[in-house]
Write a protein that holds these residues in place. Structure first.
Motif, PDB file in Angstrom:
ATOM      1  N   ARG A  45      -1.499   3.446  -6.275  1.00 58.40           N
ATOM      2  CA  ARG A  45      -0.906   2.916  -7.469  1.00 58.40           C
ATOM      3  C   ARG A  45       0.471   2.308  -7.548  1.00 58.40           C
ATOM      4  O   ARG A  45       0.660   1.333  -8.011  1.00 58.40           O
ATOM      5  CB  ARG A  45      -0.819   4.141  -8.480  1.00 58.40           C
ATOM      6  CG  ARG A  45      -0.833   3.613  -9.966  1.00 58.40           C
ATOM      7  CD  ARG A  45      -0.883   4.916 -10.930  1.00 58.40           C
ATOM      8  NE  ARG A  45      -2.535   5.350 -10.998  1.00 58.40           N
ATOM      9  CZ  ARG A  45      -2.786   6.419 -11.328  1.00 58.40           C
ATOM     10  NH1 ARG A  45      -2.057   7.357 -11.220  1.00 58.40           N
ATOM     11  NH2 ARG A  45      -4.284   6.638 -11.604  1.00 58.40           N
ATOM     12  N   ALA A  46       1.331   2.982  -6.986  1.00 63.10           N
ATOM     13  CA  ALA A  46       2.402   2.467  -6.698  1.00 63.10           C
ATOM     14  C   ALA A  46       2.542   1.249  -5.825  1.00 63.10           C
ATOM     15  O   ALA A  46       3.197   0.284  -5.957  1.00 63.10           O
ATOM     16  CB  ALA A  46       3.745   3.753  -6.031  1.00 63.10           C
ATOM     17  N   SER A  48       0.203  -0.624  -5.620  1.00 63.49           N
ATOM     18  CA  SER A  48      -0.668  -1.804  -6.337  1.00 63.49           C
ATOM     19  C   SER A  48       0.609  -2.261  -7.306  1.00 63.49           C
ATOM     20  O   SER A  48       0.438  -3.523  -7.572  1.00 63.49           O
ATOM     21  CB  SER A  48      -1.891  -1.261  -7.281  1.00 63.49           C
ATOM     22  OG  SER A  48      -2.343  -2.332  -8.033  1.00 63.49           O
ATOM     23  N   GLN A  49       1.222  -1.747  -7.984  1.00 62.11           N
ATOM     24  CA  GLN A  49       2.263  -2.247  -8.999  1.00 62.11           C
ATOM     25  C   GLN A  49       3.321  -2.897  -8.320  1.00 62.11           C
ATOM     26  O   GLN A  49       3.767  -3.849  -8.921  1.00 62.11           O
ATOM     27  CB  GLN A  49       2.802  -0.813  -9.567  1.00 62.11           C
ATOM     28  CG  GLN A  49       1.889  -0.315 -10.614  1.00 62.11           C
ATOM     29  CD  GLN A  49       1.026  -1.169 -11.674  1.00 62.11           C
ATOM     30  OE1 GLN A  49       1.661  -1.703 -12.265  1.00 62.11           O
ATOM     31  NE2 GLN A  49      -0.414  -1.036 -11.413  1.00 62.11           N
ATOM     32  N   ALA A  52       1.712  -6.265  -7.437  1.00 62.98           N
ATOM     33  CA  ALA A  52       1.419  -7.172  -8.918  1.00 62.98           C
ATOM     34  C   ALA A  52       2.973  -7.724  -9.186  1.00 62.98           C
ATOM     35  O   ALA A  52       3.160  -8.840  -9.539  1.00 62.98           O
ATOM     36  CB  ALA A  52       1.070  -6.292 -10.111  1.00 62.98           C
ATOM     37  N   LEU A  53       4.107  -6.948  -9.061  1.00 64.38           N
ATOM     38  CA  LEU A  53       5.347  -7.475  -9.415  1.00 64.38           C
ATOM     39  C   LEU A  53       5.975  -8.407  -8.510  1.00 64.38           C
ATOM     40  O   LEU A  53       6.447  -9.531  -8.768  1.00 64.38           O
ATOM     41  CB  LEU A  53       6.435  -6.194  -9.443  1.00 64.38           C
ATOM     42  CG  LEU A  53       7.658  -6.640 -10.089  1.00 64.38           C
ATOM     43  CD1 LEU A  53       7.810  -7.112 -11.696  1.00 64.38           C
ATOM     44  CD2 LEU A  53       8.592  -5.213 -10.165  1.00 64.38           C
ATOM     45  N   ALA A  87       8.377  -2.021 -17.169  1.00 67.40           N
ATOM     46  CA  ALA A  87       7.296  -1.647 -17.146  1.00 67.40           C
ATOM     47  C   ALA A  87       5.938  -1.764 -18.459  1.00 67.40           C
ATOM     48  O   ALA A  87       4.916  -1.638 -18.475  1.00 67.40           O
ATOM     49  CB  ALA A  87       7.258  -0.044 -16.869  1.00 67.40           C
ATOM     50  N   PHE A 115       2.246  -2.072 -17.499  1.00 68.21           N
ATOM     51  CA  PHE A 115       1.941  -1.765 -16.049  1.00 68.21           C
ATOM     52  C   PHE A 115       1.527  -0.358 -15.954  1.00 68.21           C
ATOM     53  O   PHE A 115       1.210   0.175 -17.257  1.00 68.21           O
ATOM     54  CB  PHE A 115       3.298  -1.763 -14.974  1.00 68.21           C
ATOM     55  CG  PHE A 115       3.513  -3.164 -14.600  1.00 68.21           C
ATOM     56  CD1 PHE A 115       2.976  -3.631 -13.255  1.00 68.21           C
ATOM     57  CD2 PHE A 115       4.336  -4.015 -15.216  1.00 68.21           C
ATOM     58  CE1 PHE A 115       3.406  -4.672 -12.737  1.00 68.21           C
ATOM     59  CE2 PHE A 115       4.793  -5.291 -14.933  1.00 68.21           C
ATOM     60  CZ  PHE A 115       4.401  -5.738 -13.485  1.00 68.21           C
ATOM     61  N   ALA A 116       1.162   0.233 -15.155  1.00 65.89           N
ATOM     62  CA  ALA A 116       0.545   1.709 -15.138  1.00 65.89           C
ATOM     63  C   ALA A 116       1.383   2.584 -15.885  1.00 65.89           C
ATOM     64  O   ALA A 116       2.553   2.485 -15.720  1.00 65.89           O
ATOM     65  CB  ALA A 116       0.387   2.162 -13.699  1.00 65.89           C
ATOM     66  N   LEU A 119       4.099   5.092 -14.243  1.00 66.70           N
ATOM     67  CA  LEU A 119       5.108   4.545 -13.338  1.00 66.70           C
ATOM     68  C   LEU A 119       6.185   3.912 -14.415  1.00 66.70           C
ATOM     69  O   LEU A 119       6.116   3.505 -15.261  1.00 66.70           O
ATOM     70  CB  LEU A 119       4.534   3.566 -12.279  1.00 66.70           C
ATOM     71  CG  LEU A 119       3.431   4.156 -11.292  1.00 66.70           C
ATOM     72  CD1 LEU A 119       2.817   2.883 -10.695  1.00 66.70           C
ATOM     73  CD2 LEU A 119       4.296   5.065 -10.369  1.00 66.70           C
ATOM     74  N   ILE A 121       9.691   1.171 -14.152  1.00 69.64           N
ATOM     75  CA  ILE A 121      10.522   0.266 -13.296  1.00 69.64           C
ATOM     76  C   ILE A 121      11.660   0.158 -13.613  1.00 69.64           C
ATOM     77  O   ILE A 121      11.939  -0.131 -14.899  1.00 69.64           O
ATOM     78  CB  ILE A 121       9.544  -1.282 -13.502  1.00 69.64           C
ATOM     79  CG1 ILE A 121       7.813  -0.931 -13.197  1.00 69.64           C
ATOM     80  CG2 ILE A 121      10.347  -2.071 -12.601  1.00 69.64           C
ATOM     81  CD1 ILE A 121       7.224  -2.128 -13.324  1.00 69.64           C
ATOM     82  N   ILE A 147      10.080   0.922  -8.291  1.00 70.37           N
ATOM     83  CA  ILE A 147       8.762   1.391  -8.933  1.00 70.37           C
ATOM     84  C   ILE A 147       8.551   2.957  -8.297  1.00 70.37           C
ATOM     85  O   ILE A 147       8.449   3.244  -7.270  1.00 70.37           O
ATOM     86  CB  ILE A 147       7.599   0.588  -8.621  1.00 70.37           C
ATOM     87  CG1 ILE A 147       7.804  -0.824  -8.865  1.00 70.37           C
ATOM     88  CG2 ILE A 147       6.269   1.248  -9.174  1.00 70.37           C
ATOM     89  CD1 ILE A 147       7.016  -1.875  -8.466  1.00 70.37           C
TER      90      ILE A 147
END
Length: 173
Positions: A45-46, A48-49, A52-53, A87, A115-116, A119, A121, A147
């Protein structure tokens, strides 16, 4: 008269003891696997985020170069890019008057949903509300997006998206 004895019929299956041993072994294996599975999910998950960022920052920079105009990426809430947190969502717009504020008439290139939810940011510069790229692809300042999970002060799955002074982003662990 002869008495015929039928041969013993052998029953197939598990005894109660065999079944209990299998259940105990399965319980031990599940107990060992669940924490590592949770860690794998948190790590993915971290990661992936962060990807994306990184993609958003790279896209903003490349659009500034391609359009030969100033592009800004900022937190989604508030037209002046001062409210909300990273986030909760991000907006990318063409900053035609170079004031780092989304004004009427300026084109919103991309607007992204949160975002998730598990999490957060943050940035190395706590006051960072926007990141602007010039037509040459140079950022207005170097910064790092962090993140991580909100409940952990030091998160082993923390990811950092670092934007250098020249505007080049990269992911660090």
């Amino acid at each position: 008269m002869a008495v015929h004895h039928s041969p013993r019929v052998r029953h197939r299956g598990f005894t109660l003891i065999e079944l209990l041993i299998a259940v105990v072994i399965l319980s031990i294996l599940v107990t060992l696997a669940v924490p590592s599975f949770r860690d794998m999910i948190a790590n993915n998950r971290a990661s992936s985020q962060a990807n994306a960022l990184l993609q958003l920052v790279t896209y903003t920079r490349s659009e500034a170069i391609r359009r030969n105009s100033t592009m800004t990426i900022c937190r989604l809430e508030g037209a002046d890019c001062t409210a909300g947190n990273w986030a909760e969502g991000i907006v990318i717009f063409s900053d035609d008057d170079d004031d780092e504020t989304l004004d009427s008439g300026e084109e919103v290139v991309q607007s992204l949903v949160p975002f998730a939810e598990n999490l957060v940011i943050t940035t190395s510069t706590t006051s960072l509300t926007r990141l602007t790229f010039t037509p040459r692809g140079v950022g207005n300042q170097a910064n790092t997006f962090i993140i991580k999970r909100p409940s952990m002060s030091t998160d082993p799955f923390e990811r950092r998206v670092t934007v250098s002074a020249t505007g080049r982003p990269r992911i660090e662990r």
